[in-house]
Scaffold this motif. Structure first.
Motif, PDB file in Angstrom:
ATOM      1  N   ILE A   6       0.865  -1.179   0.000  1.00  0.00           N
ATOM      2  CA  ILE A   6       0.000   0.000   0.000  1.00  0.00           C
ATOM      3  C   ILE A   6       0.902   1.228   0.000  1.00  0.00           C
ATOM      4  O   ILE A   6       1.758   1.379   0.879  1.00  0.00           O
ATOM      5  N   GLU A  23      -5.274   2.110  10.872  1.00  0.00           N
ATOM      6  CA  GLU A  23      -6.485   1.566  10.249  1.00  0.00           C
ATOM      7  C   GLU A  23      -6.131   0.478   9.236  1.00  0.00           C
ATOM      8  O   GLU A  23      -6.844  -0.523   9.104  1.00  0.00           O
ATOM      9  N   ILE A  24      -5.057   0.686   8.499  1.00  0.00           N
ATOM     10  CA  ILE A  24      -4.615  -0.331   7.541  1.00  0.00           C
ATOM     11  C   ILE A  24      -4.237  -1.609   8.272  1.00  0.00           C
ATOM     12  O   ILE A  24      -4.623  -2.715   7.874  1.00  0.00           O
ATOM     13  N   THR A  27      -7.180  -3.769   9.339  1.00  0.00           N
ATOM     14  CA  THR A  27      -7.898  -4.554   8.331  1.00  0.00           C
ATOM     15  C   THR A  27      -7.445  -6.014   8.332  1.00  0.00           C
ATOM     16  O   THR A  27      -8.156  -6.880   7.821  1.00  0.00           O
ATOM     17  N   ILE A  33       3.445  -1.443   3.940  1.00  0.00           N
ATOM     18  CA  ILE A  33       2.895  -0.087   3.905  1.00  0.00           C
ATOM     19  C   ILE A  33       4.046   0.877   3.613  1.00  0.00           C
ATOM     20  O   ILE A  33       4.977   0.986   4.412  1.00  0.00           O
ATOM     21  N   MET A  88      -3.492   5.160  -1.826  1.00  0.00           N
ATOM     22  CA  MET A  88      -4.532   5.933  -1.162  1.00  0.00           C
ATOM     23  C   MET A  88      -3.938   7.248  -0.694  1.00  0.00           C
ATOM     24  O   MET A  88      -2.723   7.376  -0.532  1.00  0.00           O
ATOM     25  N   PRO A  96      -9.415   2.490   4.401  1.00  0.00           N
ATOM     26  CA  PRO A  96      -8.630   1.273   4.174  1.00  0.00           C
ATOM     27  C   PRO A  96      -9.474   0.012   4.109  1.00  0.00           C
ATOM     28  O   PRO A  96      -9.050  -0.990   3.510  1.00  0.00           O
ATOM     29  N   VAL A  99      -9.895  -1.563   0.683  1.00  0.00           N
ATOM     30  CA  VAL A  99      -8.768  -2.135  -0.061  1.00  0.00           C
ATOM     31  C   VAL A  99      -8.899  -3.641  -0.286  1.00  0.00           C
ATOM     32  O   VAL A  99      -8.679  -4.129  -1.398  1.00  0.00           O
ATOM     33  N   LEU A 156      -7.782   6.121  -4.248  1.00  0.00           N
ATOM     34  CA  LEU A 156      -7.819   4.691  -3.946  1.00  0.00           C
ATOM     35  C   LEU A 156      -7.864   3.887  -5.252  1.00  0.00           C
ATOM     36  O   LEU A 156      -8.880   3.862  -5.957  1.00  0.00           O
TER      37      LEU A 156
END
Length: 237
Positions: A6, A23-24, A27, A33, A88, A96, A99, A156
């Motif tokens: 990401i 937040e990612i 998930t 990241i 994003m 997120p 995704v 996104l």
């Protein structure tokens, strides 16, 4: 197993970037990241380095000055290790949670030529003037480029890293990724995603500067399309 990265461009998003990274992680998606600090003058970089202590999958890249969103996206993708890239915005307005379904859409597609899944903010949480200007810009762009993408301005997007690396780089190219992918012979689909209000900081892009630059860029992309040649190798011994 397909690897995923990401990529997030961030300029002066100290009050947003930490929550977005967390937040990612929440998930549950197994991914790298990559956050590119595009010459921030606030505490964005400091907070990102602090996050690395608790988020081992986080990779922080820093520009020596602000080069713009397209340059930050390109840097992040080049530094990423994933075969699949999800981009994003760093302001937290992209969710997120959208995704995983976008990644599933591209990986499980029956179309071997599908190269990108683009987010479509059907319900936007923005001021009326921004929504109207965005709709006008998207309509103008579609009339010229015929990219069949209702919301190319949505940050996104999910796509193959290899497909991006084949594209010509220019400033503001992030606004035209679907058209550029299609120019190279790939297919693009759009899926509806959530859109959230900005909770901290200020937008880095005004309506007028996006409008005039966008008009010039559209003609540039039209020129690229006319000059493009997709060479296919049938045999290599």
């Amino acid at each position: 197993m397909t690897t995923i990265s990401i990529v997030i461009p961030a300029h002066n998003e100290a009050d947003n970037i930490g929550n977005l990274v967390q937040e990612i992680v929440a998930t549950g998606l197994e991914c790298e990241i990559v956050v590119v600090d595009d010459g921030s003058t606030d505490d964005t970089h400091k907070r990102l380095l602090a996050l690395k202590n608790t988020v081992p999958s986080l990779k922080v890249v820093q520009h020596d000055r602000a080069y713009g969103q397209s340059a930050a996206v390109a840097t992040g993708i080049r530094q990423a290790s994933g075969a699949i890239i999800a981009t994003m915005d760093g302001d937290g307005q992209n969710n997120p949670a959208d995704v995983p379904k976008m990644i599933e859409a591209i990986l499980k597609s029956d179309n071997p030529n599908l190269k990108m899944v683009a987010g479509y903010r059907k319900k936007r949480d923005d001021p009326p003037w921004r929504i109207i200007s965005s709709k006008l810009a998207n309509a103008y762009r579609r009339s010229f480029l015929r990219d069949e993408t209702p919301d190319t301005g949505c940050g996104l997007k999910v796509f193959y890293r290899s497909a991006f690396l084949e594209l010509p780089f220019f400033d503001h190219m992030h606004r035209f990724l679907p058209a550029l992918i299609k120019m190279k012979g790939g297919d693009v689909i759009s899926v509806e995603v959530h859109h959230r209000p900005r909770t901290a900081g200020i937008s880095k892009y005004g309506t007028l500067n996006r409008l005039w630059v966008g008009i010039v860029d559209i003609f540039g992309v039209c020129w690229l399309r006319m000059r493009a040649k997709n060479v296919k190798i049938t045999r290599c011994d």
